[in-house]
Design an enzyme around this catalytic site. Structure first.
Site, PDB file in Angstrom:
ATOM      1  N   GLY A  95       1.204  -1.123  -0.221  1.00  0.00           N
ATOM      2  CA  GLY A  95      -0.235  -0.012  -0.019  1.00  0.00           C
ATOM      3  C   GLY A  95       0.824   1.400   0.395  1.00  0.00           C
ATOM      4  O   GLY A  95      -0.121   2.377   0.463  1.00  0.00           O
ATOM      5  N   LEU A 108       1.242   7.261   3.924  1.00  0.00           N
ATOM      6  CA  LEU A 108       1.755   6.978   4.523  1.00  0.00           C
ATOM      7  C   LEU A 108       3.400   6.935   3.494  1.00  0.00           C
ATOM      8  O   LEU A 108       4.742   6.294   4.515  1.00  0.00           O
ATOM      9  CB  LEU A 108       1.777   5.836   6.065  1.00  0.00           C
ATOM     10  CG  LEU A 108       0.374   6.742   6.586  1.00  0.00           C
ATOM     11  CD1 LEU A 108       0.546   6.133   8.133  1.00  0.00           C
ATOM     12  CD2 LEU A 108       0.939   8.619   7.180  1.00  0.00           C
ATOM     13  N   ASP A 163       2.249  -1.566  -3.825  1.00  0.00           N
ATOM     14  CA  ASP A 163       0.960  -1.165  -4.636  1.00  0.00           C
ATOM     15  C   ASP A 163       0.388  -1.861  -6.290  1.00  0.00           C
ATOM     16  O   ASP A 163       0.699  -2.281  -6.223  1.00  0.00           O
ATOM     17  CB  ASP A 163       0.647   0.798  -4.510  1.00  0.00           C
ATOM     18  CG  ASP A 163      -0.474   1.466  -3.571  1.00  0.00           C
ATOM     19  OD1 ASP A 163      -0.947  -0.135  -4.330  1.00  0.00           O
ATOM     20  OD2 ASP A 163      -0.376   1.467  -2.846  1.00  0.00           O
ATOM     21  N   ILE A 164      -1.124  -1.772  -5.863  1.00  0.00           N
ATOM     22  CA  ILE A 164      -1.977  -2.450  -7.250  1.00  0.00           C
ATOM     23  C   ILE A 164      -2.278  -0.987  -7.795  1.00  0.00           C
ATOM     24  O   ILE A 164      -2.788  -1.648  -8.461  1.00  0.00           O
ATOM     25  CB  ILE A 164      -2.958  -2.696  -6.336  1.00  0.00           C
ATOM     26  CG1 ILE A 164      -4.124  -2.057  -5.511  1.00  0.00           C
ATOM     27  CG2 ILE A 164      -2.969  -3.963  -5.498  1.00  0.00           C
ATOM     28  CD1 ILE A 164      -5.299  -2.453  -5.932  1.00  0.00           C
ATOM     29  N   ASP A 220      -0.364  -7.494  -4.785  1.00  0.00           N
ATOM     30  CA  ASP A 220      -1.859  -7.499  -4.598  1.00  0.00           C
ATOM     31  C   ASP A 220      -1.696  -8.306  -3.798  1.00  0.00           C
ATOM     32  O   ASP A 220      -1.570  -9.035  -2.557  1.00  0.00           O
ATOM     33  CB  ASP A 220      -2.573  -8.070  -5.527  1.00  0.00           C
ATOM     34  CG  ASP A 220      -4.272  -7.829  -4.988  1.00  0.00           C
ATOM     35  OD1 ASP A 220      -4.481  -7.315  -3.692  1.00  0.00           O
ATOM     36  OD2 ASP A 220      -5.457  -8.172  -5.991  1.00  0.00           O
ATOM     37  N   TYR A 232     -14.624  -2.232   9.638  1.00  0.00           N
ATOM     38  CA  TYR A 232     -13.601  -1.103  10.066  1.00  0.00           C
ATOM     39  C   TYR A 232     -12.813  -1.431  11.208  1.00  0.00           C
ATOM     40  O   TYR A 232     -11.710  -1.376  11.372  1.00  0.00           O
ATOM     41  CB  TYR A 232     -13.776   1.030   9.953  1.00  0.00           C
ATOM     42  CG  TYR A 232     -12.242   0.975  10.010  1.00  0.00           C
ATOM     43  CD1 TYR A 232     -11.721   1.108   9.126  1.00  0.00           C
ATOM     44  CD2 TYR A 232     -12.138   2.418  10.841  1.00  0.00           C
ATOM     45  CE1 TYR A 232     -10.010   2.323   8.818  1.00  0.00           C
ATOM     46  CE2 TYR A 232     -10.668   3.242  10.531  1.00  0.00           C
ATOM     47  CZ  TYR A 232     -10.372   3.249   9.564  1.00  0.00           C
ATOM     48  OH  TYR A 232      -9.022   4.064   9.586  1.00  0.00           O
ATOM     49  N   LYS A 242      -9.540  -4.508  12.492  1.00  0.00           N
ATOM     50  CA  LYS A 242      -8.437  -4.144  12.932  1.00  0.00           C
ATOM     51  C   LYS A 242      -8.654  -5.080  14.649  1.00  0.00           C
ATOM     52  O   LYS A 242      -7.130  -5.424  14.490  1.00  0.00           O
ATOM     53  CB  LYS A 242      -8.418  -2.789  13.335  1.00  0.00           C
ATOM     54  CG  LYS A 242      -8.372  -1.858  12.295  1.00  0.00           C
ATOM     55  CD  LYS A 242      -9.224  -0.299  12.799  1.00  0.00           C
ATOM     56  CE  LYS A 242      -9.006   0.915  11.442  1.00  0.00           C
ATOM     57  NZ  LYS A 242      -7.389   1.034  11.158  1.00  0.00           N
ATOM     58  N   ILE A 301      -3.670  10.493  11.251  1.00  0.00           N
ATOM     59  CA  ILE A 301      -2.665  11.156  10.465  1.00  0.00           C
ATOM     60  C   ILE A 301      -2.655  12.996   9.111  1.00  0.00           C
ATOM     61  O   ILE A 301      -3.141  12.621   8.690  1.00  0.00           O
ATOM     62  CB  ILE A 301      -1.576   9.951   9.563  1.00  0.00           C
ATOM     63  CG1 ILE A 301      -1.609   9.455  10.573  1.00  0.00           C
ATOM     64  CG2 ILE A 301      -0.349  10.742   9.049  1.00  0.00           C
ATOM     65  CD1 ILE A 301      -0.342   9.289  12.255  1.00  0.00           C
TER      66      ILE A 301
END
Length: 371
Positions: free
Chosen positions: A78, A83, A104-105, A122, A191, A195, A221
């Site tokens: 990612g 970040l 990344d994709i 991926d 979400y 986590k 952030i």
């Protein structure tokens, strides 16, 4: 990640500041697998998988730096999000450009592609991810692939697959002011559920197989380098752009909604310091990190010290307001401060000054005016 333990048998970790095994970092997760360092030293140099241009560009014989067993080989998933690029720059300064691979994709911008190794990865394709780790002798995996909070609620299946952690790991029954590292976690969003799953799976793999799993719960952030992407805390980035472009901002959270926040520079530094911390200093596998906590009205007031004519209106979005109301108002990060010396450098005044200056410079380069 489960695929790491499947791919590599792991002996019991030893206490060391830079273990030569796999490290995994999420926007909430970090892990490292301690392994026999000598095994890496005798493997032949390999090019990067899946990118012919990068293979020809970065497939070099090992330098004296990269052949040192204590030098980590880092993969950031990612990497084109908020970040990844900044963390890669920090890591490359310390460990060498060739030892830090962004992935990344999405197609990377030219400047990112030319700055160091980049490959397509991926994270949902576990077989190819394992091949990437083995072929490139990855020792730290920094996992930044994620869906943001409001986006995740609109696509319930995806967050369960991508495993990440941040402030969203807490729920309405968790202590909110402040939220400690260890407490009741009953999130009511997919979400947040994903986590908590990531945190528990990482700790299970640590205790079962010796995976050096390390998890950071990031607050919101704040960065000028990437545009807002649909997160509940992204108002605190958008307000700076709108303040300088039009002098008007509409908040999708109430004026008194308090959430923990952090400057991106502190975020990168905390991540690196945690990766480098000796395993024997860590009393936990999952840590909160904190810097400041503010409301939309408080950040608006601080911006008005620079831009007195800023106008802010409030039109709360039901989905994002409900999410924000279930999250902590402040983080208790005393364990991170005690165990590995975490200290933030930015508070709200410094953050506002830095963000306004950075966005002014961006707009100037693009030929845009500021209010």
């Amino acid at each position: 990640m489960v695929s790491l333990s499947d791919a590599v048998p792991v002996p019991t970790p030893q206490c060391t500041s830079l273990p030569g095994g796999v490290s995994v970092m999420l926007p909430g997760w970090l892990c490292r697998v301690c392994r026999n360092r000598a095994r890496w030293h005798h493997l032949p140099a390999r090019g990067l998988s899946w990118s012919p241009r990068q293979i020809s560009r970065w497939n070099k014989q090992e330098s004296s730096e990269s052949s040192q067993p204590e030098t980590p080989r880092v993969l950031i998933t990612g990497g084109l999000g908020q970040l990844g690029v900044g963390l890669a720059q920090l890591l490359r300064k310390q460990y060498g450009t060739d030892n830090v691979i962004l992935s990344d994709i999405k197609k990377p911008p030219t400047e990112v592609f030319n700055s160091g190794p980049f490959v397509y990865v991926d994270v949902l394709d576990y077989k190819n991810l394992r091949e990437m780790l083995v072929n490139n002798r990855i020792t730290w995996l920094v996992h930044y692939s994620a869906l943001l909070s409001a986006v995740g609620e609109a696509n319930v299946a995806r967050p369960q697959d991508q495993h990440h952690s941040t402030i969203g790991a807490f729920g309405p029954s968790s202590p909110r002011d402040p939220a400690p590292d260890l407490c009741v976690q009953r999130p009511r969003t997919i979400y947040g559920v994903s986590k908590v799953h990531a945190e528990l799976m990482g700790e299970y793999l640590h205790h079962k197989y010796g995976l050096d799993f390390r998890c950071l719960r990031y607050p919101g952030i704040i960065s000028a380098d990437t545009p807002p992407g649909g997160g509940t805390t992204d108002y605190a980035v958008q307000i700076f752009h709108d303040a300088l472009s039009s002098g008007r901002f509409q908040s999708y959270l109430r004026a008194d909604t308090r959430l923990p926040m952090m400057h991106v520079g502190d975020c990168h530094r905390a991540t690196l310091e945690y990766l480098q911390a000796p395993d024997c200093q860590l009393s936990l596998r999952t840590y909160n990190i904190a810097a400041m906590s503010f409301t939309p009205e408080e950040v608006a007031q601080e911006i008005r010290k620079h831009l007195p004519h800023l106008q802010v209106t409030y039109r709360p979005d039901p989905v994002r307001q409900t999410i924000a109301d279930s999250w902590p108002m402040r983080f208790d990060d005393s364990n991170a401060r005690r165990d590995w010396g975490w200290r933030p450098a930015y508070q709200l005044p410094e953050l506002v000054t830095d963000m306004l200056e950075a966005i002014r410079q961006q707009r100037s380069r693009e030929g845009l005016c500021t209010s």
